[in-house]
Design an enzyme around this catalytic site. Structure first.
Site, short mmCIF file in Angstrom:
data_model
loop_
_atom_site.label_atom_id
_atom_site.label_comp_id
_atom_site.label_asym_id
_atom_site.label_seq_id
_atom_site.Cartn_x
_atom_site.Cartn_y
_atom_site.Cartn_z
N LYS A 72 0.85 -1.18 0.00
CA LYS A 72 0.00 0.00 0.00
C LYS A 72 0.89 1.23 0.00
O LYS A 72 1.84 1.32 0.78
CB LYS A 72 -0.88 -0.04 1.26
CG LYS A 72 -2.03 0.93 1.19
CD LYS A 72 -2.99 0.72 2.34
CE LYS A 72 -3.85 1.92 2.60
NZ LYS A 72 -3.86 2.98 1.64
N GLY A 76 -2.51 4.96 -3.08
CA GLY A 76 -3.17 3.78 -3.65
C GLY A 76 -2.34 2.54 -3.40
O GLY A 76 -1.40 2.56 -2.61
N ASP A 187 15.05 9.60 0.39
CA ASP A 187 14.09 8.86 1.22
C ASP A 187 14.49 7.39 1.32
O ASP A 187 13.65 6.51 1.27
CB ASP A 187 12.68 9.00 0.62
CG ASP A 187 11.59 8.59 1.62
OD1 ASP A 187 11.87 8.57 2.85
OD2 ASP A 187 10.47 8.27 1.19
P1 ATP Z 1 5.07 5.13 1.02
O1 ATP Z 1 4.87 6.57 1.19
O2 ATP Z 1 4.41 4.30 2.09
O3 ATP Z 1 6.51 4.77 0.81
P2 ATP Z 1 4.46 5.02 -1.78
O4 ATP Z 1 3.22 5.64 -2.27
O5 ATP Z 1 5.70 5.76 -2.04
O6 ATP Z 1 4.27 4.69 -0.29
P3 ATP Z 1 5.79 2.62 -2.65
O7 ATP Z 1 6.77 2.73 -1.54
O8 ATP Z 1 6.35 2.78 -4.02
O9 ATP Z 1 4.56 3.59 -2.45
O10 ATP Z 1 5.02 1.21 -2.60
C1 ATP Z 1 4.34 0.80 -1.44
C2 ATP Z 1 4.71 -0.63 -1.10
O11 ATP Z 1 4.30 -1.53 -2.17
C3 ATP Z 1 6.21 -0.89 -0.98
O12 ATP Z 1 6.69 -0.56 0.30
C4 ATP Z 1 6.30 -2.38 -1.29
O13 ATP Z 1 5.93 -3.17 -0.18
C5 ATP Z 1 5.25 -2.57 -2.37
N1 ATP Z 1 5.83 -2.42 -3.69
C6 ATP Z 1 5.97 -1.27 -4.37
N2 ATP Z 1 6.53 -1.47 -5.57
C7 ATP Z 1 6.76 -2.79 -5.67
C8 ATP Z 1 7.34 -3.63 -6.68
N3 ATP Z 1 7.77 -3.11 -7.80
N4 ATP Z 1 7.43 -4.96 -6.44
C9 ATP Z 1 6.99 -5.48 -5.27
N5 ATP Z 1 6.43 -4.74 -4.27
C10 ATP Z 1 6.31 -3.41 -4.47
#
Ligand code: ATP
Ligand code: MG
Length: 324
Positions: A72, A76, A187
Site C-alpha cells: 500500500k 493507492g 528517502d
Molecule cells: P510510502 O509513502 O508508504 O513509501 P508510496 O506511495 O511511495 O508509499 P511505494 O513505496 O512505491 O509507495 O510502494 C508501497 C509498497 O508496495 C512498498 O513498500 C512495497 O511493499 C510494495 N511495492 C511497491 N513497488 C513494488 C514492486 N515493484 N514490487 C513489489 N512490491 C512493491
C-alpha cells in the site's frame, strides 16, 4: 468494473507465475511501450503532461491482468500484474488522482515519474512506463519478487556484518549511479529498498527524489529517523547529495543492530540527530564497522565519506571480497 478492474476478488492464482522467471527477461517489450496521450485536460493531469513521450503503443489497463496487492502506498495500492501480450510480469503502482489532488501532491507525483523514468540500473527498480485514466495514474514497475528489505530485516532482527556490508555496497553502487545523474534519493529506508528474485537490492520509491544539477536543494522531506542534520535545521539551509551519505550511515547502523541510531520520540529524535547523539554501537560490532558508520554519520556534510570511497573502505572490502 471490467474484467481487468482492480477488484479485490482477483488473486495471485489468476497469474500463473510459472514461467515468470523467463518472462522477467522480456523487459524490452515493456521498455518499448510508451504512455497513452492525455485523454482530458483536467488540472491534475495537465501538470504531468510534459513528461510523456510521443505514443507509439498506447498503454491502458486492459493490457494487463491484475493480480494480488503487493503493498500500500500513499495514494493507492501496488499490484502484481501481467502484460497480456508478452506474458511479462510486472508491478502496477496505482495512484488515485483525487487523493493526489487532496494532498496537493501533483508536483511530488510528477517528480517521481520524471526522475524514475530516466533511471536504468540493476540496483534501481525498473520503470517501464506509465498511463492514466480519468481517476488514476498507473506506473508500470519491475516486479521485486523478494519484497521489502524492511520485512526481511524484521524477520531476522539484524544482519550479520557480511550481509550488511554486501547490502551497503549494493546501495552505494546505486547511489553512485544516481548521483552521477545528479539525482538525490532523499528517502532511503529499508521500506523503500526492495529485493529482486535473486535477493539483489533495488532502490525504489522516487517520490522524494530530485534531479538537481546544481547539487543544492532547499526542501524538507524524507523520514525523520533517516534525515541528516542539515535538513532539520530550523534556518532554511540548502543541502547537497551528502544527505544520501548520512542516510547510508543510518542504514548501516540499522542493518547491524535492527534499530535506527537516533530512534526516540519525535522531538528527541530531532534533537539527537542535530547533536549526532548516537546510541553507541554494541561491543560485538567490529572496529571496522564502527569506523565505517563514524565516517558517514558526520555532522559536516562535506566531511562525510564520499560515495565513491565507500567501496574501498576496509569494512566493505573485508566483507565483499570473493574468497570471503
Ligand atoms: P510510502 O509513502 O508508504 O513509501 P508510496 O506511495 O511511495 O508509499 P511505494 O513505496 O512505491 O509507495 O510502494 C508501497 C509498497 O508496495 C512498498 O513498500 C512495497 O511493499 C510494495 N511495492 C511497491 N513497488 C513494488 C514492486 N515493484 N514490487 C513489489 N512490491 C512493491
Ligand atoms: Mg515507499
Amino acid at each position: 468494473m471490467t474484467s481487468y478492474g482492480l477488484s479485490k476478488t482477483r488473486t495471485t492464482a489468476r497469474i500463473p507465475l510459472r514461467g515468470g522467471v523467463s518472462q522477467l527477461h522480456k523487459q524490452a517489450v515493456l521498455n518499448r511501450i510508451r504512455p497513452a496521450p492525455l485523454a482530458e485536460k483536467s488540472s491534475q493531469t495537465a501538470t504531468i503532461s510534459h513528461v510523456q513521450s510521443p505514443p507509439y503503443t498506447q498503454l491502458h489497463l486492459g493490457l494487463f491482468e491484475i493480480g494480488k496487492a503487493l503493498g500500500k502506498g500513499k495514494f493507492g495500492r501496488v499490484y502484481l500484474a501481467r502484460h497480456w501480450g508478452s506474458g511479462y510480469i510486472c508491478a502496477l503502482k496505482v495512484l488515485n488522482k483525487d487523493e493526489i489532488a487532496r494532498e496537493e501532491a501533483e508536483k511530488h507525483v510528477r517528480r517521481e515519474i520524471e526522475v524514475h523514468s530516466n533511471l536504468r540500473h540493476p540496483g534501481v527498480l525498473g520503470f517501464y512506463g506509465w498511463f492514466h485514466d480519468s481517476r488514476r495514474i498507473f506506473l508500470i514497475l519491475e516486479y521485486a519478487a523478494g519484497g521489502e528489505l524492511y520485512r526481511v530485516l524484521q524477520s531476522v532482527g539484524r544482519f550479520s556484518e557480511r550481509r550488511a556490508a554486501k547490502y551497503i555496497a549494493q546501495v552505494a553502487l546505486s547511489l553512485d549511479y544516481l548521483h552521477g545523474k545528479n539525482v538525490m534519493h532523499r528517502d532511503m529506508k529499508p521500506e523503500n529498498i526492495l529485493l529482486g528474485l535473486h535477493g539483489e537490492l533495488k532502490l525504489a520509491d522516487f517520490g522524494y527524489s530530485v534531479h538537481s544539477p546544481s547539487n543544492r536543494r532547499e526542501t524538507l522531506c524524507g523520514t525523520l529517523d533517516y534525515l541528516p542534520p542539515e535538513m532539520l535545521q530550523s534556518r532554511k539551509e540548502s543541502y547537497t547529495r551528502a544527505v544520501d551519505q548520512w542516510t547510508l550511515g543510518v542504514l548501516t547502523y540499522e542493518f547491524l543492530t535492527g534499530k535506527a541510531p537516533f530512534e526516540d520520540s519525535l522531538p528527541m529524535t530531532r534533537t539527537r540527530i542535530l547533536k549526532r547523539d548516537m546510541k553507541p554501537l554494541p561491543s560485538f560490532i567490529s572496529p571496522e564497522a564502527k569506523d565505517f558508520v563514524d565516517t558517514l554519520l558526520v555532522l559536516e556534510p562535506s566531511k562525510r565519506l564520499p560515495i565513491k570511497d565507500v567501496l574501498h573502505h576496509p569494512w566493505i572490502v573485508k566483507n565483499t571480497i570473493l574468497s570471503n
